[in-house]
Design a protein around this motif. Sequence first.
Motif, PDB file in Angstrom:
ATOM      1  N   LEU A   1      -0.752   6.916 -11.703  1.00 53.30           N
ATOM      2  CA  LEU A   1      -1.021   8.258 -11.196  1.00 53.30           C
ATOM      3  C   LEU A   1      -2.165   8.227 -10.178  1.00 53.30           C
ATOM      4  O   LEU A   1      -2.095   8.878  -9.127  1.00 53.30           O
ATOM      5  CB  LEU A   1      -1.343   9.202 -12.354  1.00 53.30           C
ATOM      6  CG  LEU A   1      -1.606  10.670 -11.996  1.00 53.30           C
ATOM      7  CD1 LEU A   1      -0.477  11.249 -11.156  1.00 53.30           C
ATOM      8  CD2 LEU A   1      -1.800  11.493 -13.274  1.00 53.30           C
ATOM      9  N   ALA A   2      -3.206   7.476 -10.466  1.00 53.53           N
ATOM     10  CA  ALA A   2      -4.327   7.367  -9.527  1.00 53.53           C
ATOM     11  C   ALA A   2      -3.867   6.770  -8.203  1.00 53.53           C
ATOM     12  O   ALA A   2      -4.274   7.235  -7.122  1.00 53.53           O
ATOM     13  CB  ALA A   2      -5.435   6.522 -10.140  1.00 53.53           C
ATOM     14  N   ALA A   3      -3.014   5.769  -8.257  1.00 54.78           N
ATOM     15  CA  ALA A   3      -2.520   5.139  -7.032  1.00 54.78           C
ATOM     16  C   ALA A   3      -1.676   6.116  -6.216  1.00 54.78           C
ATOM     17  O   ALA A   3      -1.771   6.161  -4.979  1.00 54.78           O
ATOM     18  CB  ALA A   3      -1.707   3.894  -7.377  1.00 54.78           C
ATOM     19  N   ALA A   4      -0.841   6.903  -6.893  1.00 56.38           N
ATOM     20  CA  ALA A   4      -0.002   7.877  -6.189  1.00 56.38           C
ATOM     21  C   ALA A   4      -0.859   8.941  -5.509  1.00 56.38           C
ATOM     22  O   ALA A   4      -0.592   9.345  -4.369  1.00 56.38           O
ATOM     23  CB  ALA A   4       0.976   8.522  -7.158  1.00 56.38           C
ATOM     24  N   LEU A   5      -1.904   9.396  -6.180  1.00 59.69           N
ATOM     25  CA  LEU A   5      -2.788  10.399  -5.586  1.00 59.69           C
ATOM     26  C   LEU A   5      -3.515   9.838  -4.370  1.00 59.69           C
ATOM     27  O   LEU A   5      -3.681  10.519  -3.352  1.00 59.69           O
ATOM     28  CB  LEU A   5      -3.796  10.886  -6.628  1.00 59.69           C
ATOM     29  CG  LEU A   5      -3.239  11.812  -7.707  1.00 59.69           C
ATOM     30  CD1 LEU A   5      -4.230  11.955  -8.846  1.00 59.69           C
ATOM     31  CD2 LEU A   5      -2.895  13.177  -7.124  1.00 59.69           C
ATOM     32  N   ALA A   6      -3.940   8.591  -4.474  1.00 59.94           N
ATOM     33  CA  ALA A   6      -4.654   7.964  -3.357  1.00 59.94           C
ATOM     34  C   ALA A   6      -3.743   7.716  -2.168  1.00 59.94           C
ATOM     35  O   ALA A   6      -4.209   7.624  -1.028  1.00 59.94           O
ATOM     36  CB  ALA A   6      -5.278   6.652  -3.818  1.00 59.94           C
ATOM     37  N   ASP A   7      -2.431   7.619  -2.416  1.00 57.48           N
ATOM     38  CA  ASP A   7      -1.480   7.265  -1.368  1.00 57.48           C
ATOM     39  C   ASP A   7      -0.837   8.474  -0.707  1.00 57.48           C
ATOM     40  O   ASP A   7       0.055   8.345   0.114  1.00 57.48           O
ATOM     41  CB  ASP A   7      -0.379   6.369  -1.947  1.00 57.48           C
ATOM     42  CG  ASP A   7       0.457   5.713  -0.859  1.00 57.48           C
ATOM     43  OD1 ASP A   7      -0.120   5.254   0.134  1.00 57.48           O
ATOM     44  OD2 ASP A   7       1.692   5.684  -0.998  1.00 57.48           O
TER      45      ASP A   7
END
Length: 258
Positions: free
Chosen positions: A149-155
């Motif tokens: 989830l953190a990676a998706a938000l950052a991307d």
Amino acid sequence: MDLRVQGPAAPDAFLSAADLLETEYELSWPVHVRVRDDPDERTWAGHYSNAAGDYHVLNISRQAATSAMARELALHEFSHMARYEQSHPSHVQSTEEALYLALTGRSVERRKLAHCYQIANHMKDIYADDITISVAPAEKLVYFLESQLAAALADQPSAVPRADWTRTTAASDPEITAVNAAFALALVERHGLVDDDHRLYDLAHAADDDAPNVRVDEFKRQFRSLAPETNTSDYRKALVDVTRAYAVGSGGGPQAAD
């Protein structure tokens, strides 16, 4: 479990996952593990028949098969196989049939239609992970959900794109990221895996803010409330409701099926 590993990875993680599953469940069909070189293959399970009989296939990339999550990823896919052998409604219901019931006569964006398949997979995952969490510690699963989830938000695409660079890969879609956040919260709450101040809640709040047409709390409720012992009719209705809500719902919350 009759387990056969094919490809460039040691069998240890798969054997360990099989041992965990077999503390409570048994697979009758043989399992073929196919380790692939393409890192984008990720993991998925398939179910097949040939002249020799029925069998499952676990497809997994070499990167995933040699990672710290290998055992947990394998156990998750073995849990899908167990649900399939049980003829559980979540694993035998046709996604195409549910989408036809949900969206007939509606105009739906191509990207949202693709996301509906991901939502259907989340509903399968809820039932598979009911098994996974019953036979193994869940710490790595929680960390995996948090990191994804953190990676998706950052991307996600910047609101003010810079003029000096061009994106060469697709950004995460804020709307399906919000649904993914709802799924993560539903799963951890369903099994009491985290406290109320866990970072997942902050990430889900950020995902909610980024997608005003998708209410995370409503989709979380829909995923979390899936009955452990469902039947074909109830499961189909739940799948129709949530896919219709995502694809055409005016406020992003689940609507009752007609």
